[in-house]
Structures are given as structure tokens and as C-alpha cells.
Design a protein around this motif. Structure first.
Motif, PDB file in Angstrom:
ATOM      1  N   SER A  69       0.850  -1.184   0.000  1.00 15.72           N
ATOM      2  CA  SER A  69       0.000   0.000   0.000  1.00 15.72           C
ATOM      3  C   SER A  69       0.890   1.240   0.000  1.00 15.72           C
ATOM      4  N   THR A 137      -7.434   2.267  -5.942  1.00 16.63           N
ATOM      5  CA  THR A 137      -7.050   3.588  -5.452  1.00 16.63           C
ATOM      6  C   THR A 137      -8.155   4.119  -4.545  1.00 16.63           C
ATOM      7  N   GLN A 155      -4.299   6.825  -2.154  1.00 12.96           N
ATOM      8  CA  GLN A 155      -3.715   5.573  -1.673  1.00 12.96           C
ATOM      9  C   GLN A 155      -3.826   4.517  -2.767  1.00 12.96           C
ATOM     10  N   ASP A 157      -3.421   0.519  -3.527  1.00 15.55           N
ATOM     11  CA  ASP A 157      -3.357  -0.805  -2.909  1.00 15.55           C
ATOM     12  C   ASP A 157      -3.127  -1.854  -3.990  1.00 15.55           C
TER      13      ASP A 157
END
Length: 204
Positions: A69, A137, A155, A157
Motif C-alpha cells: 500500500s 485507489t 492511496q 493498494d
């Protein structure tokens, strides 16, 4: 609206002119007036809907080792004239950087080559490996207004199905803007991701 013309008495001429509108002018009909000397005429501007989202940078790189992540900050700008709502979660397929021909050759080499069916199966398995999962995302949901420019944390992942020592890529499409994501996995990525997955399953 600058323009230039020299007319003799009683002479008429068609003179082109350019009207500059604010890029964030909303779509629709906008009446206005043009005054030249002591003459004023009514006019109307027809503004179309413009969707123009811009993201910077347009390309990022993720080096995936023990972590799966990542958080990056992007600058997004609404250069159009309509509101652009964005959601919290977006998914896009991850693609192996190997092209189809390379995957086909690898599939044939990995098969037992005993029959045509076995070689075709090997090719299909390799092609299936080219899309090992989805890039997810996450970001704060928002509405980007015309002319608005913001720094947004996103973010990224990665799935545990990526193989170690590989190069993957993904294209995140948001309206007309595209973010290219290069993903490089280290030697321990697969083992780490798999062990974390087994721990989560055993704790349930």
C-alpha cells in the motif's frame, strides 16, 4: 476583442474578431452587447460543456517490497466549465509488461509440447497471468469545481497475486485524464504478500 479596419466614406466590410471568454464560463447561452463607435448591437455566445481534468504528475512508480500500500500526492485541476465529482474508490486492471508475443512464446516453452492443445493451453495460461489483479485507489470523495486546483492524497493498494521480480503497469482513467502507474516488485513481494494472507485467514 481587438480588430482593425480602414473604411472609406460609405464603405462596408466584414471584419473578423475574436471574443475571449473565461474558461470556467458555464455552458449555455450568454447574451452580451458589442459597441463600435456610437453603434451597439446585441449578440449571444453559445458555450458548450467542456470536461477537462488535469493531473500532475501524469506518471508514478511504485516499488513493491514488503509493503503493498502506497500514498502519493497528486495535483488535480478542473480546467473545464462543469463540476467534476470523484468517488472514494477506483479499480483498474494491472497488466504484466510482457507483451502478447512474449507471453505466447513463454506459454509454448512452459508446456509439455506433446499436443497442439497443450501448447494452446500454455499460451492461454500465460495470457491470463498478464492481468494478475486490480489496482485499487482510495481518496476522499469530492466535487472539483471549474477553475479549482487541489493537492490530493491518493492511496494505491496492490493485490497479493503479483509475482516477485516483475514489472507491471496500470492506467488510471478519470474523465479525460490518465495516470500511468509503473509497478516493480522485489524478490520478496510474493512471499510476503502470501504469508500475510495466510496469517489473516488463520486468525479468522
Amino acid at each position: 476583442m481587438p480588430f482593425y479596419a480602414r473604411l472609406q466614406p460609405g464603405e462596408q466590410a466584414h471584419v473578423p474578431g475574436t471574443f475571449a471568454l473565461d474558461p470556467s464560463t458555464p455552458p449555455g447561452k450568454h447574451p452580451f452587447e458589442i459597441t463600435v463607435g456610437d453603434t451597439t448591437v446585441a449578440a449571444e455566445a453559445l458555450v458548450e460543456e467542456v470536461v477537462d481534468l488535469r493531473m500532475s504528475p501524469g506518471q508514478i512508480t511504485l516499488l513493491a517490497g514488503s509493503a503493498a500500500s502506497f500514498t502519493r500526492t497528486l495535483v488535480v485541476e478542473n480546467a473545464g466549465n462543469v463540476d467534476l465529482p470523484t468517488g472514494e474508490v477506483c479499480e483498474t486492471p494491472i497488466i504484466d509488461s510482457n507483451d502478447l508475443i512474449a507471453a505466447m512464446v513463454a506459454g509454448i516453452n512452459d508446456s509439455d509440447k506433446s499436443t497442439v492443445e497443450a501448447m494452446v493451453k500454455g499460451i492461454l495460461l500465460k495470457w491470463g497471468d498478464m492481468t494478475p489483479g486490480m489496482l485499487i485507489t482510495r481518496r476522499q470523495a469530492m466535487v472539483l469545481h471549474p477553475g479549482q486546483k487541489l493537492a490530493v492524497e491518493i492511496q494505491f493498494d496492490l493485490p497479493p497475486t503479483l509475482k516477485p521480480m516483475r514489472h507491471y503497469w496500470a492506467n488510471l482513467q478519470l474523465y479525460n485524464a490518465t495516470l500511468s502507474v509503473d509497478i516493480y516488485t522485489t524478490a520478496n513481494y510474493g512471499r510476503k504478500a502470501a504469508s500475510h494472507g495466510r496469517k489473516r485467514e488463520s486468525s479468522r
